[in-house]
Scaffold this motif. Structure first.
Motif, short mmCIF file in Angstrom:
data_model
loop_
_atom_site.label_atom_id
_atom_site.label_comp_id
_atom_site.label_asym_id
_atom_site.label_seq_id
_atom_site.Cartn_x
_atom_site.Cartn_y
_atom_site.Cartn_z
N PHE A 444 -15.15 67.39 9.58
CA PHE A 444 -13.94 68.19 9.69
C PHE A 444 -14.18 69.40 10.59
N HIS A 445 -13.18 69.73 11.41
CA HIS A 445 -13.22 70.95 12.20
C HIS A 445 -13.26 72.14 11.25
N PRO A 446 -14.18 73.10 11.43
CA PRO A 446 -14.32 74.18 10.44
C PRO A 446 -13.20 75.21 10.48
N CYS A 447 -12.44 75.31 11.60
CA CYS A 447 -11.45 76.39 11.68
C CYS A 447 -10.14 75.93 12.31
N PHE A 448 -9.71 74.73 11.97
CA PHE A 448 -8.43 74.22 12.45
C PHE A 448 -7.30 74.96 11.72
N GLN A 449 -6.33 75.47 12.47
CA GLN A 449 -5.33 76.37 11.90
C GLN A 449 -4.07 75.68 11.40
N LYS A 450 -3.90 74.39 11.66
CA LYS A 450 -2.63 73.73 11.33
C LYS A 450 -2.80 72.61 10.30
N GLY A 451 -3.66 72.83 9.33
CA GLY A 451 -3.93 71.82 8.31
C GLY A 451 -5.40 71.49 8.31
N ALA A 452 -5.75 70.28 8.80
CA ALA A 452 -7.15 69.86 8.90
C ALA A 452 -7.28 68.94 10.10
N LEU A 453 -8.47 68.93 10.71
CA LEU A 453 -8.74 68.07 11.86
C LEU A 453 -9.99 67.26 11.55
N LEU A 454 -9.83 65.94 11.43
CA LEU A 454 -10.94 65.05 11.11
C LEU A 454 -11.43 64.38 12.39
N THR A 455 -12.74 64.48 12.64
CA THR A 455 -13.36 63.81 13.78
C THR A 455 -14.09 62.58 13.26
N VAL A 456 -13.87 61.44 13.94
CA VAL A 456 -14.51 60.18 13.56
C VAL A 456 -15.28 59.63 14.76
N TRP A 458 -17.02 56.32 16.16
CA TRP A 458 -16.92 54.89 15.90
C TRP A 458 -18.10 54.13 16.51
N SER A 459 -18.30 52.92 16.04
CA SER A 459 -19.42 52.09 16.49
C SER A 459 -19.31 51.72 17.96
N THR A 460 -18.12 51.80 18.54
CA THR A 460 -17.92 51.49 19.96
C THR A 460 -18.29 52.65 20.87
N GLY A 461 -18.69 53.78 20.30
CA GLY A 461 -18.97 54.96 21.09
C GLY A 461 -17.77 55.88 21.26
N THR A 462 -16.66 55.54 20.66
CA THR A 462 -15.45 56.35 20.73
C THR A 462 -15.51 57.49 19.71
N ILE A 463 -15.07 58.67 20.14
CA ILE A 463 -14.95 59.82 19.25
C ILE A 463 -13.47 60.20 19.22
N SER A 464 -12.84 60.08 18.06
CA SER A 464 -11.42 60.40 17.94
C SER A 464 -11.23 61.59 17.02
N HIS A 465 -10.27 62.43 17.37
CA HIS A 465 -9.93 63.62 16.58
C HIS A 465 -8.55 63.40 15.96
N ILE A 466 -8.50 63.39 14.65
CA ILE A 466 -7.28 63.04 13.93
C ILE A 466 -6.75 64.28 13.20
N PRO A 467 -5.70 64.92 13.72
CA PRO A 467 -5.14 66.07 13.01
C PRO A 467 -4.37 65.63 11.77
N LEU A 468 -4.53 66.39 10.72
CA LEU A 468 -3.85 66.10 9.45
C LEU A 468 -2.89 67.26 9.18
N PHE A 469 -1.61 67.05 9.44
CA PHE A 469 -0.59 68.07 9.23
C PHE A 469 0.01 67.88 7.83
N PHE A 470 -0.06 68.91 7.01
CA PHE A 470 0.42 68.78 5.64
C PHE A 470 0.89 70.14 5.13
N ILE A 471 1.64 70.10 4.05
CA ILE A 471 2.10 71.33 3.40
C ILE A 471 0.96 71.84 2.53
N SER A 472 0.41 72.96 2.91
CA SER A 472 -0.75 73.50 2.22
C SER A 472 -0.34 74.25 0.96
#
Length: 500
Positions: A444-456, A458-472
């Motif tokens: 997880f991004h340590p200081c994402f300001q709009k919810g949470a940001l998950l970095t994954v 993958w086995s293919t060498g891909t790095i994806s950043h998945i923002p999680l927008f939610f009501i905190s």
């Protein structure tokens, strides 16, 4: 107790999860890729330019000093027993006898702790938080704690540093940077990256304003200790003052003062070594997993510890709540997530760990079959790694499928969590990458300001950043393109685990 049966079905094959909006996981495309084919084989210093030069044999005492630094006592005894200098017959005989005794004790120790018979690479692969450390192009990942910058350790023993505000991508290489198992940026600092290597810990001092793409090896500070290799885990104190390192062959954690390059051993016999470290965000406690069916939690003031035995296997992974009052962990060979709560002691009770006597099961991740439009999908198995976001409202878990079960897959399960006033765990959904891609690492991004940001990764060498927008629960967080709305009331929205 939460269960996979309460999750919505996983997305269809080929649908890449891009972001969450109010508890719904939506698809799109990833952004960064490091294919394995683009990386060269790891360099090995012993295959360098030494053979063409005239062989020079150093003195016995220099060889012993080098062996002590690299291997420890056994290395010194091997040098003495194999010495070719004259007049050392009694020393050679005594060294051979002591070496034979050490080997006998080592063999006995190895029968009690089978991991000690593994090679360094196999040991790192067994205890790494990466699902397929040996075979994937990405071996370690670390977000900077204060900015949008991250480091990626690759199969060729190099490290690349990506920064959202710069097009310069530094590539870090060092002759001692082999078999990287973990990385960690120093808190409250812009430029220091700790790297867990096969034989030492490297501290890279990187100038954030530099335009150089290949920093000199002189920018790396070497921290080594006899018998403390390979290093498989690192953890900085949230204050940035201390650095912890762990090795599966060393029963002691090392507490480093990096400014002086001195360390203190936190010795506790039993367990066979230390495989994984996690410092609580509030700085009060440290999780220390071992290769055996026991783990410890240290308090970081008086450095006392409490131990918790497990039944079936070692502690595989763990993560802390933001306030350090709760530890979630998983055990190798079990498909459940455990929880331990901790009390804060003051006054005369200060210096105690304060953990609950027994752990409670908060999630059952046993294999479950989902009926989808594309047929049946089987999801579930052991937990390999998990991370808790800094807001304490999202938990991501890599679930390894059973290798013996046909159709079983490795997948990421996302949970909604709440730690106060009572602990609750709710299903959110499954995350999926490109077709054929398996998750390797999550952070997880340590200081994402709009919810949470998950970095994954993958086995293919891909790095994806998945923002999680939610009501905190601590305040509203924005969602892409529209204002947040409350999720509708349904059976799935009710607390599935609660301590009330």
């Amino acid at each position: 107790m939460c269960s996979l049966a309460l999750f919505p079905p996983p997305p269809p094959p080929g649908d890449v999860t891009a972001y969450e909006s109010n508890n719904a996981l939506l698809p799109a495309l990833p952004v960064l890729s490091v294919p394995r084919e683009a990386l060269k084989a790891p360099s090995r210093p012993e295959l360098g330019a030494r053979p063409p030069f005239i062989h020079h044999r150093e003195s016995l005492w220099k060889r012993c000093l080098s062996a002590w630094r690299d291997v420890g006592l056994c290395g010194v005894l091997r040098e003495l027993s194999g010495a070719e200098e004259e007049g050392l017959r009694w020393l050679k005989s005594g060294s051979s006898s002591v070496l034979a005794l050490c080997r006998g004790l080592s063999s006995l120790h190895g029968s009690l702790f089978p991991h000690l018979s593994l090679t360094s690479e196999d040991m790192i692969a067994a205890f790494s938080q990466a699902v397929d450390w040996a075979g994937c192009s990405i071996r370690a990942f670390a977000w900077h704690p204060h900015t949008s910058k991250f480091a990626v350790a690759l199969l060729d023993d190099s490290i690349r540093v990506y920064n959202s505000s710069s097009t310069t991508i530094p590539s870090l290489k060092h002759r001692l940077q082999r078999n990287v198992a973990a990385m960690a940026w120093k808190p409250l600092c812009a430029s220091i990256l700790a790297v867990a290597c096969q034989s030492c810990v490297l501290l890279w001092h990187l100038d954030p304003t530099s335009l150089s793409t290949r920093p000199s090896s002189g920018c790396a500070q070497v921290l080594s200790y006899p018998g403390h290799s390979p290093v498989t885990s690192l953890a900085w104190a949230p204050s940035g003052e201390l650095l912890l390192s762990a090795s599966p062959v060393d029963t002691a954690m090392l507490v480093w003062d990096v400014s002086t390059e001195n360390c203190v051993q936190l010795q506790w016999f039993g367990g066979g070594g230390v495989t994984y470290l996690a410092w609580s965000p509030d700085g009060s406690k440290v999780l220390a997993a071992t290769p055996s069916a026991v783990f410890r939690v240290w308090e970081a003031q008086m450095w006392t510890c409490e131990r918790w035995p497990t039944i079936t296997g070692r502690c595989q992974t763990g993560c802390w709540s933001p306030d350090g009052s709760r530890l979630l962990f998983a055990v190798l060979g079990e498909s459940v997530i455990y929880s331990l709560s901790f009390s804060e002691y003051r006054g005369e009770m200060q210096g105690q760990v304060g953990g609950s006597k027994t752990a409670s099961i908060v999630a059952d991740l046993s294999e479950t079959t989902f009926e989808t439009l594309h047929g049946e999908e089987r999801v579930g198995g052991e937990v390999h790694s998990m991370v808790w976001d800094p807001t304490g409202e999202r938990l991501a878990v890599i679930i390894r499928g059973s290798p013996d079960a046909p159709g079983s897959q490795t997948i990421i399960a996302l949970f909604r969590t709440r730690n106060s006033p009572v602990f609750e765990l709710l299903p959110c959904g499954f995350l999926r990458g490109e077709r054929g891609a398996q998750p390797q690492l999550i952070a997880f991004h340590p200081c994402f300001q709009k919810g949470a940001l998950l970095t994954v990764c993958w086995s293919t060498g891909t790095i994806s950043h998945i923002p999680l927008f939610f009501i905190s629960a601590h305040g509203p967080c924005a969602s892409p393109g529209r204002s947040p709305v409350l999720a509708s009331a349904s059976g799935r929205e009710q607390p599935l685990f609660s301590e009330l």
